[in-house]
Write an enzyme that holds these catalytic residues in place. Sequence first.
Site, PDB file in Angstrom:
ATOM      1  N   ASN A   1       1.195  -1.252  -0.067  1.00 59.55           N
ATOM      2  CA  ASN A   1      -0.148  -0.221  -0.075  1.00 59.55           C
ATOM      3  C   ASN A   1       1.186   0.922  -0.217  1.00 59.55           C
ATOM      4  O   ASN A   1       0.365   2.438  -0.899  1.00 59.55           O
ATOM      5  CB  ASN A   1      -0.819   0.018   1.944  1.00 59.55           C
ATOM      6  CG  ASN A   1      -2.396  -0.772   0.388  1.00 59.55           C
ATOM      7  OD1 ASN A   1      -3.090  -0.073   0.084  1.00 59.55           O
ATOM      8  ND2 ASN A   1      -2.671  -1.912   1.904  1.00 59.55           N
TER       9      ASN A   1
ATOM     10  N   HIS B   1      -8.822  -1.170   5.710  1.00 61.81           N
ATOM     11  CA  HIS B   1      -9.380  -2.603   5.840  1.00 61.81           C
ATOM     12  C   HIS B   1      -9.783  -3.484   4.986  1.00 61.81           C
ATOM     13  O   HIS B   1     -10.473  -2.794   4.116  1.00 61.81           O
ATOM     14  CB  HIS B   1     -10.122  -1.491   7.070  1.00 61.81           C
ATOM     15  CG  HIS B   1     -10.555  -3.355   7.617  1.00 61.81           C
ATOM     16  ND1 HIS B   1      -9.946  -4.221   8.683  1.00 61.81           N
ATOM     17  CD2 HIS B   1     -12.200  -3.999   7.004  1.00 61.81           C
ATOM     18  CE1 HIS B   1     -11.033  -5.429   8.732  1.00 61.81           C
ATOM     19  NE2 HIS B   1     -11.734  -5.040   7.996  1.00 61.81           N
TER      20      HIS B   1
END
Length: 207
Positions: free
Chosen positions: A14, A110
């Site tokens: 990420n 998430h």
Amino acid sequence: MLKLAVLVSGGGTNLQAIMDSIADGRITNAQIVTVISNNKNAYALTRAEKAGIPAQCISPKDYADRDQFNDALLDALIASKADLVVLAGCLVVMPEKIVAHFENRIINIHPALIPSFCGKDYYGLKVHEAVLARGVKVTGATVHFVDKGTDTGPIILQKAVEVRQDDTPGELQQRVMREAEWVIMPQAINLIANGKVRVEDGKVRFL
């Protein structure tokens, strides 16, 4: 220019998506000022160093107790002068003192569609194992602000991903990252960096 502090625990995929998005213009008006990991062996630290971004490990193992670790992490975030703290695969639960100091200035990714498959004990591969065990047909990822709860803060963006009949947890994890996480985390940062996000009555409003 929005200053980002990115917190990571592992490989940093990420983080890489954020760096790539800044480089190619998908994220504007933002820069990463520090990368912090609780894991000295996290490849994310190497990614940051290769990109010339200040990086450090702040591990609970190096402190006498959790309070000292929390204080050290807060001090590092304040010293970085970060405007936004980005939890990009960070397995450290943010203590209340950090959440309070950076109210509505911490975001998390998430790997599921909150409020499904979230909360205590839902992290990493466990999320995808639970998705497959339940037999749902659609999963995805959620970017949300961090509050005092676990995965309970205001939702910024969500993106759905198809669950295939013969998926393994690892295959599903990779697809969720590729199709959702690496897409909506940069989008959320870009929106915040350009003043397009406001929290009102516990919900995100786009301007």
